[in-house]
Design a protein around this motif. Structure first.
Motif, PDB file in Angstrom:
ATOM      1  N   THR B  80       0.837  -1.202   0.000  1.00  0.00           N
ATOM      2  CA  THR B  80       0.000   0.000   0.000  1.00  0.00           C
ATOM      3  C   THR B  80       0.874   1.255   0.000  1.00  0.00           C
ATOM      4  OG1 THR B  80      -0.058  -0.172   2.380  1.00  0.00           O
ATOM      5  CG2 THR B  80      -1.930  -1.083   1.193  1.00  0.00           C
ATOM      6  N   GLU B  81       0.214   2.372  -0.235  1.00  0.00           N
ATOM      7  CA  GLU B  81       0.928   3.649  -0.250  1.00  0.00           C
ATOM      8  C   GLU B  81       1.580   3.892   1.114  1.00  0.00           C
ATOM      9  OE1 GLU B  81      -1.698   6.854  -1.088  1.00  0.00           O
ATOM     10  OE2 GLU B  81      -0.157   8.368  -0.769  1.00  0.00           O
ATOM     11  N   HIS B  82       0.801   3.595   2.173  1.00  0.00           N
ATOM     12  CA  HIS B  82       1.345   3.722   3.518  1.00  0.00           C
ATOM     13  C   HIS B  82       1.951   2.371   3.887  1.00  0.00           C
ATOM     14  CE1 HIS B  82      -0.632   7.518   3.735  1.00  0.00           C
ATOM     15  NE2 HIS B  82      -1.762   6.946   3.358  1.00  0.00           N
ATOM     16  N   HIS B  83       3.262   2.378   4.044  1.00  0.00           N
ATOM     17  CA  HIS B  83       3.987   1.127   4.242  1.00  0.00           C
ATOM     18  C   HIS B  83       3.529   0.362   5.478  1.00  0.00           C
ATOM     19  CE1 HIS B  83       5.918   3.702   7.077  1.00  0.00           C
ATOM     20  NE2 HIS B  83       6.134   4.557   6.104  1.00  0.00           N
ATOM     21  N   GLY B  84       3.097   1.093   6.532  1.00  0.00           N
ATOM     22  CA  GLY B  84       2.559   0.440   7.725  1.00  0.00           C
ATOM     23  C   GLY B  84       3.567  -0.406   8.468  1.00  0.00           C
ATOM     24  N   LEU B  85       4.743   0.135   8.709  1.00  0.00           N
ATOM     25  CA  LEU B  85       5.750  -0.620   9.464  1.00  0.00           C
ATOM     26  C   LEU B  85       5.636  -0.297  10.955  1.00  0.00           C
ATOM     27  CD1 LEU B  85       8.913  -0.094   7.228  1.00  0.00           C
ATOM     28  CD2 LEU B  85       7.127  -1.776   6.995  1.00  0.00           C
ATOM     29  N   TYR B  86       6.157  -1.184  11.764  1.00  0.00           N
ATOM     30  CA  TYR B  86       6.192  -0.934  13.205  1.00  0.00           C
ATOM     31  C   TYR B  86       7.572  -0.372  13.544  1.00  0.00           C
ATOM     32  CZ  TYR B  86       2.060  -3.886  13.150  1.00  0.00           C
ATOM     33  OH  TYR B  86       0.820  -4.421  12.877  1.00  0.00           O
ATOM     34  N   GLY B  87       7.600   0.897  13.929  1.00  0.00           N
ATOM     35  CA  GLY B  87       8.852   1.637  14.090  1.00  0.00           C
ATOM     36  C   GLY B  87       9.828   1.077  15.107  1.00  0.00           C
ATOM     37  N   ARG B  88       9.314   0.370  16.114  1.00  0.00           N
ATOM     38  CA  ARG B  88      10.232  -0.125  17.167  1.00  0.00           C
ATOM     39  C   ARG B  88      10.834  -1.488  16.843  1.00  0.00           C
ATOM     40  NH1 ARG B  88       6.954   3.138  20.671  1.00  0.00           N
ATOM     41  NH2 ARG B  88       5.232   1.691  20.564  1.00  0.00           N
ATOM     42  N   MET B  89      10.410  -2.062  15.708  1.00  0.00           N
ATOM     43  CA  MET B  89      10.969  -3.381  15.332  1.00  0.00           C
ATOM     44  C   MET B  89      12.104  -3.200  14.331  1.00  0.00           C
ATOM     45  SD  MET B  89       7.593  -5.609  14.574  1.00  0.00           S
ATOM     46  CE  MET B  89       7.482  -7.103  15.505  1.00  0.00           C
ATOM     47  N   SER B 134      14.633   5.227   5.739  1.00  0.00           N
ATOM     48  CA  SER B 134      14.162   6.261   4.812  1.00  0.00           C
ATOM     49  C   SER B 134      12.896   5.739   4.135  1.00  0.00           C
ATOM     50  CB  SER B 134      15.228   6.536   3.767  1.00  0.00           C
ATOM     51  OG  SER B 134      15.341   5.397   2.923  1.00  0.00           O
ATOM     52  N   LYS B 135      12.192   6.637   3.449  1.00  0.00           N
ATOM     53  CA  LYS B 135      10.937   6.237   2.795  1.00  0.00           C
ATOM     54  C   LYS B 135      11.138   5.102   1.797  1.00  0.00           C
ATOM     55  CE  LYS B 135       7.674  10.006   2.914  1.00  0.00           C
ATOM     56  NZ  LYS B 135       7.194  11.177   2.211  1.00  0.00           N
ATOM     57  N   GLY B 136      12.194   5.216   1.015  1.00  0.00           N
ATOM     58  CA  GLY B 136      12.470   4.202   0.002  1.00  0.00           C
ATOM     59  C   GLY B 136      12.744   2.856   0.644  1.00  0.00           C
ATOM     60  N   MET B 137      13.522   2.879   1.721  1.00  0.00           N
ATOM     61  CA  MET B 137      13.839   1.627   2.420  1.00  0.00           C
ATOM     62  C   MET B 137      12.590   1.006   3.028  1.00  0.00           C
ATOM     63  SD  MET B 137      17.319   2.846   4.234  1.00  0.00           S
ATOM     64  CE  MET B 137      17.493   1.549   5.418  1.00  0.00           C
ATOM     65  N   ARG B 138      11.753   1.871   3.568  1.00  0.00           N
ATOM     66  CA  ARG B 138      10.511   1.364   4.179  1.00  0.00           C
ATOM     67  C   ARG B 138       9.645   0.670   3.132  1.00  0.00           C
ATOM     68  NH1 ARG B 138       8.683   6.323   8.187  1.00  0.00           N
ATOM     69  NH2 ARG B 138      10.609   6.317   9.348  1.00  0.00           N
ATOM     70  N   GLN B 139       9.550   1.325   1.985  1.00  0.00           N
ATOM     71  CA  GLN B 139       8.693   0.756   0.947  1.00  0.00           C
ATOM     72  C   GLN B 139       9.293  -0.545   0.399  1.00  0.00           C
ATOM     73  OE1 GLN B 139       5.842   1.400   0.970  1.00  0.00           O
ATOM     74  NE2 GLN B 139       4.941   2.318  -0.829  1.00  0.00           N
ATOM     75  N   LYS B 140      10.618  -0.603   0.344  1.00  0.00           N
ATOM     76  CA  LYS B 140      11.253  -1.838  -0.117  1.00  0.00           C
ATOM     77  C   LYS B 140      11.000  -2.971   0.883  1.00  0.00           C
ATOM     78  CE  LYS B 140      15.493  -0.357  -1.231  1.00  0.00           C
ATOM     79  NZ  LYS B 140      16.887  -0.545  -1.650  1.00  0.00           N
ATOM     80  N   LEU B 141      11.075  -2.623   2.154  1.00  0.00           N
ATOM     81  CA  LEU B 141      10.812  -3.647   3.175  1.00  0.00           C
ATOM     82  C   LEU B 141       9.357  -4.103   3.105  1.00  0.00           C
ATOM     83  CD1 LEU B 141      12.146  -5.159   5.579  1.00  0.00           C
ATOM     84  CD2 LEU B 141      11.040  -3.506   7.051  1.00  0.00           C
ATOM     85  N   LEU B 154       0.398  -9.831  -7.152  1.00  0.00           N
ATOM     86  CA  LEU B 154       0.888  -8.681  -6.389  1.00  0.00           C
ATOM     87  C   LEU B 154       0.013  -7.474  -6.696  1.00  0.00           C
ATOM     88  CD1 LEU B 154       4.784  -8.301  -6.495  1.00  0.00           C
ATOM     89  CD2 LEU B 154       3.328  -8.441  -4.488  1.00  0.00           C
ATOM     90  N   LEU B 155      -0.481  -6.846  -5.654  1.00  0.00           N
ATOM     91  CA  LEU B 155      -1.277  -5.632  -5.846  1.00  0.00           C
ATOM     92  C   LEU B 155      -0.486  -4.481  -5.248  1.00  0.00           C
ATOM     93  CD1 LEU B 155      -4.731  -7.065  -4.676  1.00  0.00           C
ATOM     94  CD2 LEU B 155      -3.900  -6.880  -7.013  1.00  0.00           C
ATOM     95  N   LEU B 156      -0.070  -3.580  -6.083  1.00  0.00           N
ATOM     96  CA  LEU B 156       0.780  -2.479  -5.623  1.00  0.00           C
ATOM     97  C   LEU B 156      -0.010  -1.179  -5.748  1.00  0.00           C
ATOM     98  CD1 LEU B 156       3.945  -3.595  -7.622  1.00  0.00           C
ATOM     99  CD2 LEU B 156       3.301  -4.284  -5.318  1.00  0.00           C
ATOM    100  N   ASP B 157      -0.379  -0.635  -4.622  1.00  0.00           N
ATOM    101  CA  ASP B 157      -1.225   0.554  -4.633  1.00  0.00           C
ATOM    102  C   ASP B 157      -0.377   1.810  -4.409  1.00  0.00           C
ATOM    103  OD1 ASP B 157      -3.312   2.287  -4.563  1.00  0.00           O
ATOM    104  OD2 ASP B 157      -4.125   1.605  -2.649  1.00  0.00           O
ATOM    105  N   GLU B 158      -0.135   2.514  -5.468  1.00  0.00           N
ATOM    106  CA  GLU B 158       0.673   3.736  -5.447  1.00  0.00           C
ATOM    107  C   GLU B 158       1.945   3.557  -4.606  1.00  0.00           C
ATOM    108  OE1 GLU B 158      -1.375   7.312  -5.291  1.00  0.00           O
ATOM    109  OE2 GLU B 158      -3.137   6.513  -6.299  1.00  0.00           O
ATOM    110  N   PRO B 159       2.787   2.625  -5.006  1.00  0.00           N
ATOM    111  CA  PRO B 159       3.947   2.303  -4.166  1.00  0.00           C
ATOM    112  C   PRO B 159       4.983   3.415  -4.086  1.00  0.00           C
ATOM    113  CG  PRO B 159       4.070   1.108  -6.236  1.00  0.00           C
ATOM    114  CD  PRO B 159       2.761   1.809  -6.233  1.00  0.00           C
ATOM    115  N   THR B 160       4.966   4.335  -5.046  1.00  0.00           N
ATOM    116  CA  THR B 160       6.023   5.352  -5.022  1.00  0.00           C
ATOM    117  C   THR B 160       5.485   6.769  -4.800  1.00  0.00           C
ATOM    118  OG1 THR B 160       5.884   5.622  -7.405  1.00  0.00           O
ATOM    119  CG2 THR B 160       7.511   4.043  -6.597  1.00  0.00           C
ATOM    120  N   SER B 161       4.185   6.860  -4.530  1.00  0.00           N
ATOM    121  CA  SER B 161       3.655   8.222  -4.373  1.00  0.00           C
ATOM    122  C   SER B 161       4.254   8.852  -3.112  1.00  0.00           C
ATOM    123  CB  SER B 161       2.135   8.189  -4.284  1.00  0.00           C
ATOM    124  OG  SER B 161       1.735   7.695  -3.061  1.00  0.00           O
ATOM    125  N   ALA B 162       4.393  10.122  -3.136  1.00  0.00           N
ATOM    126  CA  ALA B 162       4.972  10.900  -2.025  1.00  0.00           C
ATOM    127  C   ALA B 162       6.412  10.501  -1.714  1.00  0.00           C
ATOM    128  CB  ALA B 162       4.113  10.762  -0.769  1.00  0.00           C
TER     129      ALA B 162
END
Lengths: 473, 310
Positions: B80-89, B134-141, B154-162
């Protein structure tokens, strides 16, 4: 199979718990409440004990020790509320809920996983706190509370945590933002504060058996909340809802649609809306009817606990009173009819308010209490050697044959609010179900209960005294 | 692999997706192009069984999105556009968590993620807290997370926006490396360069409806018209004119280059080249690539025109 499924739910629990223990905003309060606060309570308890013993009020000290333990146990679990409130909506705001929803986990697995993760750390802290408190008591040479009391306190602490978390998770799944969830938290905090006050009274009163009833009541509430949360948990709703502005127009539309349906005239309305709804709530009506019988017999058995001389009922000059009543309530005089009707409606409205805020549970209390009183009076009369059936036929049956079913139907419609909320339907939000239930209740009230209550009030005023006068010697 | 028929989603009074019919085969990358609010995310959410269709149906990897949501989710990887990672992991913990949700063991997950992290150049950052990425790293993860169960879709919803251009480039390269014959990819984007670079099939969605669904080349040809060829000469061609054959039209010129629009290149190009080389020294003759942007704008303009005509 089930254990494998639960294992997946526990994967979420494990992650969340680990995450919580990395958050200093959770760690510090928990540490403070598990280590510092119990010591403070130990010190306070020891000081109060010394003080009250000086004046011979040892009973105050004795009651204070378990009470303080309960408070030491409660404080850490209050943290669970904060964790649970943001369990779903917080993740939604941070954008991390969607990847979780994209996994093949079933709804209940996600729900239970998060629920347990909100309970475990605060409860663990609570146990540690109580342990520290007990160790402090031993060190200070203060006798520990009796084992059964310790078990009761632990049970209450656990069930309070479950209720708070179950309620907060429901809020979290239904709220549109963390801010909205925090605002809605008062619906949990205020009842819990009142409950703690009640428990405190019970503990100082020393009637510890009552605490088991509290545990039982809270267990029922916890199961209901859990059921409601699971029944209305919807990935779609959680992701889709963004606006937390009250939508009166939508609310009114839902209400109107359920109240009127597609009816074009009164006959239509009764045919397609009122009577089908009565059929829909038939099981609630059946349960309430059984409850009426139970209430009657419970009331009847209370004559041994709450003794009352039968003379207090004015049986001796019943004839004179009835004559006076039939003279005052002359046929065609509407003012006593309105008074009786309004009294009955007030009771139903009270039941409605109680039912709406307690998921239908306490909505049955007014009916239960009213019938219980009838049972009690009949018990008294029977105990005095008077004919119960004659009094029942003379005083209750003529109007009761309409009034009691009307009250049962109205209460069943209130009870149905809880039933519907607890019925799995993740296509509808809790708010939507609530509005629909209120619309259905209003439909039954306007279509059946109010006309029946008017009729029963008329019979009660114009016919019952005459019949009673004729029947009762 | 992905099949939808009259797929519709209505929220209260608002139709977000309106009778969308798509058919994407294995090995294809479909770009779902459209402006913000066109219905791309809603479509993706329906295809990943998060939203229930109001009407119509969709099958993903053979499973119905409405009746078999769990099976669909096993087959689909969503970014998704918002990577949704858990920052403390850290990356390992995060990926192990998601892998366990798919029922994999820790060792199995590590075996799977090692090559993926290496492929995306993430190997040295796997012990770093995700909050520091960084944003790019987050999206890659997030992309690795979406691939952890080796989904055929694979469904990629605006993976590079913003994203900044560099991060976007990194993610695009990563996506490109993931396409293979067995995998179907839907890429939702409003970035035409991205779509052109990555996809072979285009669907344009506007106000919830698919207004165009063709292969990339078809889209370019049908919406921009006949191909344009650039003839580059050794000397300046200022003031030089030709008696052009039928179906060939001069559309532009600069000092030494002249652009011709050719209706039927296979027939007319040999004639044109002969004509051009008769008197002048021709340096090169090649087709001018059509930009997707032109095609997209062509489609939008055509719709506007149709609407006005109606």
């Amino acid at each position: 199979m089930m254990s494998n499924q639960l294992k997946l739910a526990l994967v979420i629990t494990k992650r969340e718990v680990r995450d919580q223990f990395r958050d200093w905003r959770i760690i510090f309060p928990i540490l403070g409440l598990t280590i510092f606060f119990p010591f403070l309570m130990n010190f306070t308890t020891a000081q109060v004990l010394q003080f009250v013993n000086r004046y011979g009020a040892t009973i105050v000290g004795e009651r204070l020790v378990p009470f303080s333990m309960m408070i030491v146990g409660f404080f850490p679990i209050s943290v669970s509320l904060v964790i649970a409130l943001e369990s779903f909506v917080g993740e939604k705001e941070r954008g991390s809920i969607e990847p979780l929803f994209n996994t093949p986990l079933l709804d209940w697995q996600i729900y239970i996983g998060k629920l347990i993760s909100s309970i475990v750390p605060p409860l663990f802290a609570s146990f540690v706190g109580m342990l520290v408190y007990c160790v402090g008591l031993i060190i200070n040479d203060v006798p520990l509370p009796e084992l059964h009391l310790i078990i009761q306190i632990v049970a209450i602490t656990i069930i309070q945590a479950v209720v708070m978390v179950a309620g907060a998770v429901v809020v979290s799944t239904q709220a549109t933002s963390v801010r909205a969830a925090n605002l809605l938290a008062s619906f949990i905090i205020i009842p819990m504060a009142l409950l703690i006050q009640g428990e405190s009274i019970v503990m100082f009163w020393g009637n510890y058996a009552t605490l088991w009833w509290v545990v039982f009541g809270l267990s029922v509430l916890a199961i209901l909340l859990l059921r409601i949360g699971l029944a209305h948990f919807s990935r779609e709703e959680l992701l889709g809802r963004d606006i937390d502005v009250l939508n009166f127009r939508w609310g009114w539309k839902v209400f109107r649609m359920n109240f009127l349906g597609n009816a074009t005239n009164l006959r239509n309305w009764y045919q397609f809306e009122v009577f089908p709804y009565i059929r829909e709530i038939r099981y609630s009506i059946l349960i309430l009817s059984l409850l009426v019988l139970v209430a009657f017999f419970v009331g009847k058995t209370q004559i041994t606990r709450f003794e009352l001389p039968v003379e207090q009922l004015g049986v001796e000059n019943m004839q004179a009173q009835l004559t006076l009543l039939s003279q005052n309530w002359s046929f065609g005089d509407f003012s006593p009819v309105i008074a009786i009707f309004w009294q009955n409606i007030r009771v139903i409205l009270l039941a409605f308010i109680l039912g709406v805020i307690t998921l239908g549970i306490f909505g049955v209390l007014p009916l239960f209490a009213s019938i219980g009183i009838v049972g009690y009076i009949m018990g008294l009369l029977g105990n005095a050697g008077l004919s119960v059936s004659t009094y029942f036929l003379g005083f209750i049956l003529p109007h009761g044959i309409i009034e009691i079913p009307a009250a049962v139907i109205a209460t069943a419609a209130i009870f149905q609010i809880g039933v519907i909320l607890a019925t799995p339907d993740n296509q509808q939000t809790i708010g939507e179900v609530w509005i629909k239930s209120i619309a259905n209740w209003a439909k039954v009230m306007l279509g059946l209960v109010i006309p029946m209550m008017i009729l029963s009030a008329m019979i009660e005023v114009w016919a019952t005294p005459e019949l009673a006068l004729w029947l009762i010697p | 692999m992905i099949e939808t028929q009259e797929l519709t989603k209505i929220f209260d009074d608002f139709t977000a997706v309106n009778h969308v019919t798509l058919n994407v085969h294995s090995g294809q990358i479909l770009a779902l192009l459209g402006p913000n609010g066109a219905g791309k995310t809603t479509t993706v959410r329906m295809l990943s069984s998060i939203l229930r269709p109001s009407s119509g149906w969709a099958r993903v990897a053979g499973y119905d999105v409405y009746t078999q949501p769990s099976e669909v989710r096993k087959m689909v990887g969503v970014l998704t556009e918002h990577h949704g990672l858990y920052g403390r992991m850290n990356a390992d913990e995060y990926l192990i968590f998601f892998g366990e949700l798919y029922g994999y063991s820790r060792s199995h997950i590590l075996r799977k993620i090692n090559p993926l992290l290496e492929q995306l150049g993430m190997d040295q950052y796997r012990k770093k807290r995700l909050g520091e990425y960084s944003k790019g790293m987050r999206q890659k993860l997030a992309l690795v997370r979406a691939l952890i169960h080796e989904p055929p879709v694979l469904l990629l919803d605006e993976p590079t926006s913003a994203m900044d251009p560099e991060s976007a480039r990194i993610v695009r390269t990563a996506i490109k490396s993931l396409s293979n014959k067995e995998r179907t990819i839907i890429l939702c984007t409003h970035n035409l360069v991205e779509a052109e670079e990555l996809c072979d099939q285009i669907s344009i969605i506007q106000e919830g409806s698919i207004i165009l669904n063709k292969s990339m080349q078809e889209v370019k040809n049908s919406l921009v018209g006949s191909p344009v060829f650039a003839a580059k000469f050794v000397a300046s061609m200022d003031g030089k004119f030709f008696d052009l054959p039928d179906g060939v039209q001069m559309v532009n010129r600069n000092e030494s280059t002249i652009y011709f629009k050719v209706e039927k290149p296979t027939i007319q190009n040999p004639v044109l080249i002969r004509l051009l080389t008769e008197k002048y020294d021709l340096l090169s003759f090649e087709e001018v690539p059509i930009k997707l942007e032109d095609a997209y704008m062509g489609a939008i303009n055509q719709i506007k025109k149709n609407n006005n005509d109606e």
